[in-house]
Design a protein around this motif. Structure first.
Motif, mmCIF file in Angstrom:
data_model
loop_
_atom_site.group_PDB
_atom_site.id
_atom_site.type_symbol
_atom_site.label_atom_id
_atom_site.label_comp_id
_atom_site.label_asym_id
_atom_site.label_seq_id
_atom_site.Cartn_x
_atom_site.Cartn_y
_atom_site.Cartn_z
ATOM 1 N N GLU A 36 -4.089 20.721 -22.382
ATOM 2 C CA GLU A 36 -5.171 19.856 -22.838
ATOM 3 C C GLU A 36 -6.253 20.649 -23.563
ATOM 4 N N SER A 37 -6.413 21.899 -23.191
ATOM 5 C CA SER A 37 -7.435 22.728 -23.838
ATOM 6 C C SER A 37 -6.949 23.331 -25.151
ATOM 7 N N GLY A 38 -5.709 23.003 -25.531
ATOM 8 C CA GLY A 38 -5.162 23.545 -26.772
ATOM 9 C C GLY A 38 -4.040 24.523 -26.507
ATOM 10 N N PRO A 39 -3.205 24.783 -27.492
ATOM 11 C CA PRO A 39 -2.081 25.686 -27.285
ATOM 12 C C PRO A 39 -2.529 27.146 -27.209
ATOM 13 N N ARG A 40 -1.735 27.938 -26.503
ATOM 14 C CA ARG A 40 -1.928 29.387 -26.465
ATOM 15 C C ARG A 40 -0.570 30.052 -26.333
ATOM 16 N N MET A 41 -0.469 31.263 -26.835
ATOM 17 C CA MET A 41 0.790 31.998 -26.849
ATOM 18 C C MET A 41 0.732 33.143 -25.849
#
Length: 349
Positions: free
Chosen positions: A96-101
């Motif tokens: 929900e807070s955005g994608p991360r790798m």
């Protein structure tokens, strides 16, 4: 003699042709992997709902056909676990807070670089910057793992050279075997000490990493000892092909097996340099995760080398015994205790 000249010229032709073929094979082995390198079924995880995971998989397939093997992870913790267990090189977490790798440069700096590029491309498409977290980096003293990549050829050459030197300078199978064991232990300790304390490349348990290095050196040395003892000089050639000609460029240490041409990376993991590199990476950086596979490969080479060596030593002993029997003075059955080789004249008229 004149009649031997044609045979001599034929021999020259065969040798020159063989050397030319060897140079072509050597160039192909070293040049083709870099020229045709690229991701091939690199395992990555994606955290998200099934539709989102499929969308990511489709996007990766469109950008790099056959490049990535996507698996779904329940949550970020599971994705991190897959990376640290060496079941995935990285993971894209869609939250929900955005994608991360998530990446692990210690698993492969080259793959980590490619996953960073994937994150940048996805971020451009989303109009945002995707943060990248390195869950298992190399030590600060060697952030790219150059020391590990540079250790492949010394490992291969070290085992080959040690076996040749032992065969040339040490007489007796027991002494040669003791030399091989001693070199593996001392070489493993010294090599690991140099890479860990000198280069700062390793930061795991020193003794476990040294044991892994010793197994790799031992597998290479015993493979050469066995091949040379059982097959003669042809065994040295076969050993050079397996350890140096193919083993070094196909080891994947400088990149990753999945970045080599399809099939070649897999082959490289069944050769001592590739298996040793993977074992060292697992033990030094991932607490032994995924170490069983390369460990079994090296154990197989070690066992095969010992068996070939024992067979060669036994055959040499049998030949020596046969020669000794043929050269032994023969005594006539009727001479009794007379001089050996002097026919008995007892009872002659």
């Amino acid at each position: 003699m004149p009649e031997s000249e044609p045979a001599g010229w034929r021999q020259v032709t065969v040798v020159v042709g063989g050397l030319a073929a060897l140079v072509v094979v050597l160039l192909s082995a070293f040049a083709l992997p870099p020229l045709h390198s690229g991701p091939h079924d690199v395992p990555v995880a994606v955290v998200g709902d099934p539709v989102a995971v499929q969308d990511v998989a489709d996007g990766l397939e469109a950008a790099q056909p056959g490049g990535y093997a996507v698996t779904s992870a329940e949550n970020a913790a599971r994705a991190r676990e897959l990376i640290l267990d060496r079941e995935a090189y990285g993971a894209l977490v869609l939250g929900e807070s955005g994608p991360r790798m998530l990446i692990a440069s210690a698993a492969s700096n080259a793959v980590a670089t490619q996953l960073r590029a994937v994150a940048d491309r996805l971020g451009d498409e989303e109009g945002t910057e995707i943060p990248v977290e390195d869950v298992r980096p190399f030590p600060a003293d060697d952030p790219t793992g150059a020391g590990l990549a540079a250790g492949a050829l010394p490992l291969a050459l070290g085992g080959w050279i040690a076996a040749v030197v032992l065969l040339m300078t040490v007489r007796g199978p027991r002494q040669q075997a003791a030399g091989a064991v001693g070199f593996a232990v001392v070489g493993g300790l010294a090599l690991t000490a140099l890479i860990q304390f000198g280069f700062g490349t390793f930061d795991g348990n020193y003794w476990a990493t040294a044991a892994a290095a010793a197994l790799g050196i031992s597998a290479a040395a015993w493979a050469i000892l066995g091949l040379r003892t059982a097959l003669g000089n042809a065994g040295l050639g076969l050993g050079a092909i397996a350890l140096i000609l193919l083993g070094n460029p196909l080891s994947g240490l400088a990149s990753a097996p999945e970045l080599l041409p399809a099939g070649w990376g897999t082959l490289g993991q069944f050769l001592p340099p590739g298996a040793t590199g993977s074992l060292l990476r697992s033990v030094a950086y991932f607490d032994g995760a995924a170490a069983a596979g390369p460990g079994l490969v090296l154990a197989g080479w070690l066992t095969a080398g010992i068996l070939l060596y024992a067979a060669g030593v036994r055959r040499a002993a049998q030949r020596a015994a046969a020669v000794s029997a043929d050269d032994a003075p023969k005594t006539s059955p009727t001479t009794g205790s007379g001089a050996a080789g002097v026919p008995s004249t007892a009872g002659a008229e």
